[in-house]
Design a protein around this motif. Sequence first.
Motif, PDB file in Angstrom:
ATOM      1  N   ASP A 188      45.642  36.856  30.220  1.00  0.00           N
ATOM      2  CA  ASP A 188      46.896  36.359  30.801  1.00  0.00           C
ATOM      3  C   ASP A 188      46.709  34.988  31.454  1.00  0.00           C
ATOM      4  OD1 ASP A 188      45.367  37.098  32.942  1.00  0.00           O
ATOM      5  OD2 ASP A 188      46.857  38.407  33.874  1.00  0.00           O
ATOM      6  N   ASP A 189      45.605  34.299  31.092  1.00  0.00           N
ATOM      7  CA  ASP A 189      45.306  32.953  31.588  1.00  0.00           C
ATOM      8  C   ASP A 189      45.031  32.915  33.094  1.00  0.00           C
ATOM      9  OD1 ASP A 189      45.372  31.372  29.207  1.00  0.00           O
ATOM     10  OD2 ASP A 189      47.555  31.587  29.203  1.00  0.00           O
ATOM     11  N   THR A 190      44.594  34.028  33.651  1.00  0.00           N
ATOM     12  CA  THR A 190      44.197  34.051  35.051  1.00  0.00           C
ATOM     13  C   THR A 190      42.687  34.227  35.151  1.00  0.00           C
ATOM     14  OG1 THR A 190      44.491  36.454  35.247  1.00  0.00           O
ATOM     15  CG2 THR A 190      46.402  35.053  35.764  1.00  0.00           C
ATOM     16  N   TYR A 191      42.157  33.934  36.343  1.00  0.00           N
ATOM     17  CA  TYR A 191      40.718  34.079  36.584  1.00  0.00           C
ATOM     18  C   TYR A 191      40.393  35.320  37.404  1.00  0.00           C
ATOM     19  CZ  TYR A 191      35.936  32.968  37.899  1.00  0.00           C
ATOM     20  OH  TYR A 191      34.576  33.028  38.089  1.00  0.00           O
ATOM     21  N   LYS A 192      41.333  35.751  38.233  1.00  0.00           N
ATOM     22  CA  LYS A 192      41.167  36.927  39.099  1.00  0.00           C
ATOM     23  C   LYS A 192      39.908  36.781  39.978  1.00  0.00           C
ATOM     24  CE  LYS A 192      43.735  40.115  36.125  1.00  0.00           C
ATOM     25  NZ  LYS A 192      44.432  39.022  35.435  1.00  0.00           N
ATOM     26  N   PRO A 193      39.945  35.815  40.893  1.00  0.00           N
ATOM     27  CA  PRO A 193      38.749  35.478  41.672  1.00  0.00           C
ATOM     28  C   PRO A 193      38.244  36.599  42.573  1.00  0.00           C
ATOM     29  CG  PRO A 193      40.685  34.407  42.579  1.00  0.00           C
ATOM     30  CD  PRO A 193      41.102  34.987  41.278  1.00  0.00           C
ATOM     31  N   GLU A 194      39.149  37.477  43.008  1.00  0.00           N
ATOM     32  CA  GLU A 194      38.737  38.527  43.942  1.00  0.00           C
ATOM     33  C   GLU A 194      38.058  39.699  43.250  1.00  0.00           C
ATOM     34  OE1 GLU A 194      42.258  39.836  41.924  1.00  0.00           O
ATOM     35  OE2 GLU A 194      41.805  37.942  42.912  1.00  0.00           O
ATOM     36  N   ARG A 195      38.127  39.761  41.931  1.00  0.00           N
ATOM     37  CA  ARG A 195      37.577  40.887  41.176  1.00  0.00           C
ATOM     38  C   ARG A 195      36.049  40.801  41.097  1.00  0.00           C
ATOM     39  NH1 ARG A 195      40.157  42.350  35.402  1.00  0.00           N
ATOM     40  NH2 ARG A 195      41.815  42.992  36.846  1.00  0.00           N
ATOM     41  N   THR A 227      31.728  38.601  43.603  1.00  0.00           N
ATOM     42  CA  THR A 227      33.082  38.386  43.115  1.00  0.00           C
ATOM     43  C   THR A 227      33.087  37.218  42.129  1.00  0.00           C
ATOM     44  OG1 THR A 227      33.708  36.800  44.844  1.00  0.00           O
ATOM     45  CG2 THR A 227      34.005  39.165  45.328  1.00  0.00           C
ATOM     46  N   ARG A 228      34.124  37.148  41.339  1.00  0.00           N
ATOM     47  CA  ARG A 228      34.224  36.057  40.379  1.00  0.00           C
ATOM     48  C   ARG A 228      34.416  34.712  41.104  1.00  0.00           C
ATOM     49  NH1 ARG A 228      35.542  37.041  35.078  1.00  0.00           N
ATOM     50  NH2 ARG A 228      37.337  35.627  35.095  1.00  0.00           N
ATOM     51  N   GLU A 229      35.003  34.738  42.286  1.00  0.00           N
ATOM     52  CA  GLU A 229      35.122  33.509  43.077  1.00  0.00           C
ATOM     53  C   GLU A 229      33.755  33.020  43.520  1.00  0.00           C
ATOM     54  OE1 GLU A 229      37.775  31.795  46.750  1.00  0.00           O
ATOM     55  OE2 GLU A 229      37.133  33.883  46.870  1.00  0.00           O
ATOM     56  N   GLU A 230      32.928  33.927  44.019  1.00  0.00           N
ATOM     57  CA  GLU A 230      31.579  33.540  44.429  1.00  0.00           C
ATOM     58  C   GLU A 230      30.780  33.025  43.237  1.00  0.00           C
ATOM     59  OE1 GLU A 230      31.162  36.862  48.036  1.00  0.00           O
ATOM     60  OE2 GLU A 230      30.499  37.326  46.002  1.00  0.00           O
ATOM     61  N   LEU A 231      30.923  33.697  42.093  1.00  0.00           N
ATOM     62  CA  LEU A 231      30.155  33.314  40.908  1.00  0.00           C
ATOM     63  C   LEU A 231      30.490  31.904  40.447  1.00  0.00           C
ATOM     64  CD1 LEU A 231      28.129  34.143  38.717  1.00  0.00           C
ATOM     65  CD2 LEU A 231      30.046  35.073  37.400  1.00  0.00           C
ATOM     66  N   VAL A 232      31.770  31.538  40.424  1.00  0.00           N
ATOM     67  CA  VAL A 232      32.130  30.204  39.932  1.00  0.00           C
ATOM     68  C   VAL A 232      31.601  29.130  40.877  1.00  0.00           C
ATOM     69  CG1 VAL A 232      34.411  29.981  41.049  1.00  0.00           C
ATOM     70  CG2 VAL A 232      33.982  28.863  38.866  1.00  0.00           C
ATOM     71  N   VAL A 233      31.547  29.415  42.180  1.00  0.00           N
ATOM     72  CA  VAL A 233      30.990  28.455  43.137  1.00  0.00           C
ATOM     73  C   VAL A 233      29.488  28.291  42.914  1.00  0.00           C
ATOM     74  CG1 VAL A 233      30.461  28.097  45.581  1.00  0.00           C
ATOM     75  CG2 VAL A 233      32.773  28.745  44.887  1.00  0.00           C
ATOM     76  N   TRP A 234      28.784  29.394  42.743  1.00  0.00           N
ATOM     77  CA  TRP A 234      27.342  29.327  42.502  1.00  0.00           C
ATOM     78  C   TRP A 234      27.037  28.560  41.230  1.00  0.00           C
ATOM     79  CZ3 TRP A 234      24.847  34.790  43.591  1.00  0.00           C
ATOM     80  CH2 TRP A 234      25.153  35.170  44.912  1.00  0.00           C
ATOM     81  N   LEU A 235      27.784  28.837  40.165  1.00  0.00           N
ATOM     82  CA  LEU A 235      27.512  28.182  38.884  1.00  0.00           C
ATOM     83  C   LEU A 235      27.796  26.682  38.962  1.00  0.00           C
ATOM     84  CD1 LEU A 235      28.884  30.840  36.378  1.00  0.00           C
ATOM     85  CD2 LEU A 235      26.490  30.224  36.775  1.00  0.00           C
ATOM     86  N   TYR A 236      28.874  26.326  39.627  1.00  0.00           N
ATOM     87  CA  TYR A 236      29.171  24.903  39.801  1.00  0.00           C
ATOM     88  C   TYR A 236      28.040  24.223  40.571  1.00  0.00           C
ATOM     89  CZ  TYR A 236      31.521  20.601  41.214  1.00  0.00           C
ATOM     90  OH  TYR A 236      31.829  19.277  41.414  1.00  0.00           O
ATOM     91  N   SER A 246      36.649  26.777  46.012  1.00  0.00           N
ATOM     92  CA  SER A 246      36.410  27.473  44.747  1.00  0.00           C
ATOM     93  C   SER A 246      37.433  27.112  43.681  1.00  0.00           C
ATOM     94  CB  SER A 246      36.410  28.987  44.962  1.00  0.00           C
ATOM     95  OG  SER A 246      37.659  29.431  45.490  1.00  0.00           O
ATOM     96  N   SER A 247      38.673  26.807  44.095  1.00  0.00           N
ATOM     97  CA  SER A 247      39.692  26.448  43.104  1.00  0.00           C
ATOM     98  C   SER A 247      39.315  25.160  42.384  1.00  0.00           C
ATOM     99  CB  SER A 247      41.061  26.300  43.771  1.00  0.00           C
ATOM    100  OG  SER A 247      41.033  25.283  44.762  1.00  0.00           O
ATOM    101  N   TYR A 248      38.686  24.221  43.112  1.00  0.00           N
ATOM    102  CA  TYR A 248      38.231  22.977  42.484  1.00  0.00           C
ATOM    103  C   TYR A 248      37.104  23.257  41.497  1.00  0.00           C
ATOM    104  CZ  TYR A 248      35.915  18.452  41.935  1.00  0.00           C
ATOM    105  OH  TYR A 248      35.323  17.334  41.401  1.00  0.00           O
ATOM    106  N   ALA A 249      36.142  24.097  41.891  1.00  0.00           N
ATOM    107  CA  ALA A 249      35.036  24.447  40.991  1.00  0.00           C
ATOM    108  C   ALA A 249      35.570  25.104  39.722  1.00  0.00           C
ATOM    109  CB  ALA A 249      34.056  25.381  41.694  1.00  0.00           C
TER     110      ALA A 249
END
Length: 246
Positions: A136-143, A62-71, A110-113
């Motif tokens: 639309d300026d969203t991240y859509k973390p669950e996608r 998910t995009r949420e998992e990805l942003v955590v890993w990258l951070y 994840s929101s902080y990352a």
Amino acid sequence: MQLPFLIFFALVQGSGPTDVPPGDPPGELIPQDAFTAVRWLNDRKVVDLTSDGKFQGGKPITREELVVWLYNATDGKFGVKTSELADSWLPDMKGRSIPSDKKRVTLAQSSYAAACLNHALFLQGLKISRLHLYDDDTYKPERPSSRFETALSIFLVIGPDGAIDLYDEVKGGLRKGIPHPPDVPPQGLLVHSKPMYEKVAKESISVLCDGGILHVYKDSLFRGPRPASRYEAAAMIYRWIKTRMK
């Protein structure tokens, strides 16, 4: 070579993923170095496991998992004080949990990352966040993150300095002659993204391919619209980190 931001990770002792066997994976659907990548990244607390110690590498990331890993892969380089993030929090990222150790975040943070990467600008002739946002300026973390989005996200975190270093290595003969996937179109790689991301999406594929980071299938195709699996994302992040440590 200078290491502009990636710090050598201290090895963290602990049990590895219970569903990642030793050795190399069979077949072509899992990157050949995926099992090694997961164990290595888990030792350094870059990736997340389930409560029963499983990695579940075949699932789409998910995009949420990805942003955590990258951070976590940057060893907290982009971590900033919360007072500086007023305009960087994203409306569709739940909660504002702040980690006590800004070098590592969990899925609960994840929101902080995301806010930190959104706060860090990637300047390449245009003002662009290091976080891939939709129009639309969203991240859509669950996608689920597509393979195109995953490659772009890694490229944005690498930044121009890291990209230059990758090019320098190619010129030095480390990774010459890597063919670029023929199924990557010149444009239209992303869906519902801001135009500024589309401008660097094609370059992200070229840079990661030249740097030996991109995961391409055995038929030389990239299949960018396909959701990236957790194994595939882990392998690409692992290759990027190991490249930066040379």
